[in-house]
Design an enzyme around this catalytic site. Structure first.
Site, PDB file in Angstrom:
ATOM      1  N   ASP A   1       1.847  29.907-106.644  1.00 20.14           N
ATOM      2  CA  ASP A   1       1.935  30.956-107.663  1.00 20.14           C
ATOM      3  C   ASP A   1       2.051  32.318-107.002  1.00 20.14           C
ATOM      4  O   ASP A   1       1.737  32.482-105.820  1.00 20.14           O
ATOM      5  CB  ASP A   1       0.710  30.938-108.588  1.00 20.14           C
ATOM      6  CG  ASP A   1      -0.575  31.370-107.874  1.00 20.14           C
ATOM      7  OD1 ASP A   1      -0.833  30.847-106.779  1.00 20.14           O
ATOM      8  OD2 ASP A   1      -1.317  32.222-108.417  1.00 20.14           O
TER       9      ASP A   1
ATOM     10  N   GLU B   1      -3.795  30.391-107.387  1.00 20.17           N
ATOM     11  CA  GLU B   1      -4.670  30.985-106.381  1.00 20.17           C
ATOM     12  C   GLU B   1      -4.828  32.477-106.592  1.00 20.17           C
ATOM     13  O   GLU B   1      -5.906  33.039-106.366  1.00 20.17           O
ATOM     14  CB  GLU B   1      -4.089  30.714-104.984  1.00 20.17           C
ATOM     15  CG  GLU B   1      -5.018  31.085-103.825  1.00 20.17           C
ATOM     16  CD  GLU B   1      -4.846  32.508-103.318  1.00 20.17           C
ATOM     17  OE1 GLU B   1      -5.623  32.935-102.446  1.00 20.17           O
ATOM     18  OE2 GLU B   1      -3.921  33.222-103.791  1.00 20.17           O
TER      19      GLU B   1
END
Length: 418
Positions: free
Chosen positions: A80, A175
């Site tokens: 991400d 994350e």
């Protein structure tokens, strides 16, 4: 080198921005676009046990090619990108043989990446840099790490003469919003230890990070017609301002470094009746971390006492939630895992830069879930914004470090001097 460039560009051009306001995992469905691509790619390069679960966690295995019993090691990166800056329609620019001068990212908007401001750029004179076009972030955090892990695994598959034990790789969502390890199945991963490829400058090797907490401070008020407000109105925005002013001067991100902790106001919104302050609290030292959390409670208590008679209830309420802790406590008992990475770098002519992380990675949470997990450089700089860039040569070196760690781990005493 072109192979790494092509792979990296194919990843960063897929929008995987995470969303802190979402309660799903992944927090955005579009993260599956890259996750599913990675599944296909891992299978194509010859990895086994390639899986993706309902939460978007991708895992795969490179089987051992030695008969001896060797520890199972892992490499982890997140796919991400941060919601701090848009990751939609990323248009990477390739700057070959960087001359050490300014790089015009966007001529129309006069956006320039300059070594006068970002001095680290001069470390990479003569190298190939990948930059943004000035309108998005790049996504080297942490698609550079993914590129390096996949490329290293592909290299090991094609070069069976390099002996190694069983290797596990894992790619995580979310994350950037602090949830990357929340649903990571450590037991299923099955590694004795792992490394996150999520650092910055070439040579970085980190096994210490902040203890971290998030705080929400809610300030109340009383709205009264301003013409007749004397002695009656309480403006919650001014209460919030008073709260912020009670925090220690200078203990903010832009005035701290190294092991120095801080308070960081990340959001402020409100009206006369109610104002919310969002804040993060960081410190490497566990005792000082605890004291920081206690301090905001003391500030709230002081303000509540001041307004007790006029407001009739607590005018300030605080909510504090721990986010992650310093991985040092879990890594030090197995410090050889840091020494292996350090030795790998030295053998490749890379000067190790061992320093604390002024932030966190999936590794700090994974370490507390039973998977000790230091952090290794992935090569990128200026994360979370339009000035992000990555030297291709740093990605090449990070790939070589992964291969060398795999090789050392299969040697007696991990190739370390006794």
């Amino acid at each position: 080198m072109q192979h790494i460039i092509d792979r990296f560009v194919s990843y960063v051009t897929i929008d995987t921005e995470s969303d802190p306001n979402s309660n799903t995992t992944p927090s955005t469905k579009k993260q599956f676009d890259l996750a599913n691509k990675l599944v296909d790619e891992l299978k194509a390069i010859g990895m086994t046990e390639v899986t993706i679960d309902k939460n978007g966690y991708v895992m795969a295995t490179l089987p051992a090619n030695v008969k001896e019993k060797v520890p199972v090691i892992g490499f982890v990166s997140h796919y991400d990108t941060t919601p701090d800056f848009t990751g939609k329609n990323v248009k990477p620019q390739i700057v070959k043989n960087y001359d050490g001068g300014d790089i015009v990212l966007n001529k129309k908007q006069n956006i320039v990446l300059s070594p006068k401001y970002f001095k680290d750029m001069l470390l990479y004179k003569g190298q190939t840099l990948i930059t943004t076009d000035g309108t998005t972030l790049l996504g080297a955090d942490d698609k550079a790490g993914i590129t390096e892990i996949v490329t290293a695994m592909e290299y090991l598959v094609k070069h069976p003469e390099i002996k190694h034990g069983k290797i596990r790789v894992g790619f995580t969502p979310d994350e950037e919003i602090g949830r990357g390890a929340h649903h990571f199945d450590v037991k299923k991963f099955g590694a004795d230890w792992a490394y996150t490829m999520d650092g910055s400058q070439i040579g970085e090797l980190e096994y210490e990070n902040f203890n971290a907490a998030g705080a929400k401070i809610t300030c109340r008020g009383k709205s009264v017609h301003p013409g007749y407000a004397k002695g009656k109105m309480i403006n919650s925005m001014l209460i919030a301002n008073d709260f912020i002013n009670h925090l220690p001067a200078g203990e903010i991100p832009q005035e701290t470094k190294g092991y120095e902790g801080f308070f960081h106001v990340t959001g402020l919104s409100g009206s006369i009746e109610e104002t919310t302050v969002e804040m993060i609290i960081r410190d490497h030292n566990a005792k000082k971390f605890k004291e920081r959390k206690e301090l905001i409670g003391k500030i709230a208590k002081k303000i509540n006492k001041k307004f007790a008679k006029q407001f009739g209830a607590d005018i300030v309420e605080i909510e504090v939630k721990d986010q992650y802790y310093n991985m040092k406590e879990k890594v030090k008992p197995v410090f050889h895992i840091v020494e292996i990475a350090e030795e790998a770098m030295k053998q490749l002519g890379i000067k190790p830069i061992i320093k604390p992380i002024r932030g966190g990675t999936d590794g700090c949470q994974l370490s507390y879930k039973g998977l000790p997990c230091p952090n290794i450089f992935a090569g990128g700089h200026n994360f979370h914004g339009k000035y992000e860039y990555v030297p291709v040569e740093s990605m090449v070196k990070a790939t070589e470090v992964i291969v060398k760690i795999a090789e050392l781990t299969a040697l007696p005493n991990y190739g370390l001097k006794k």
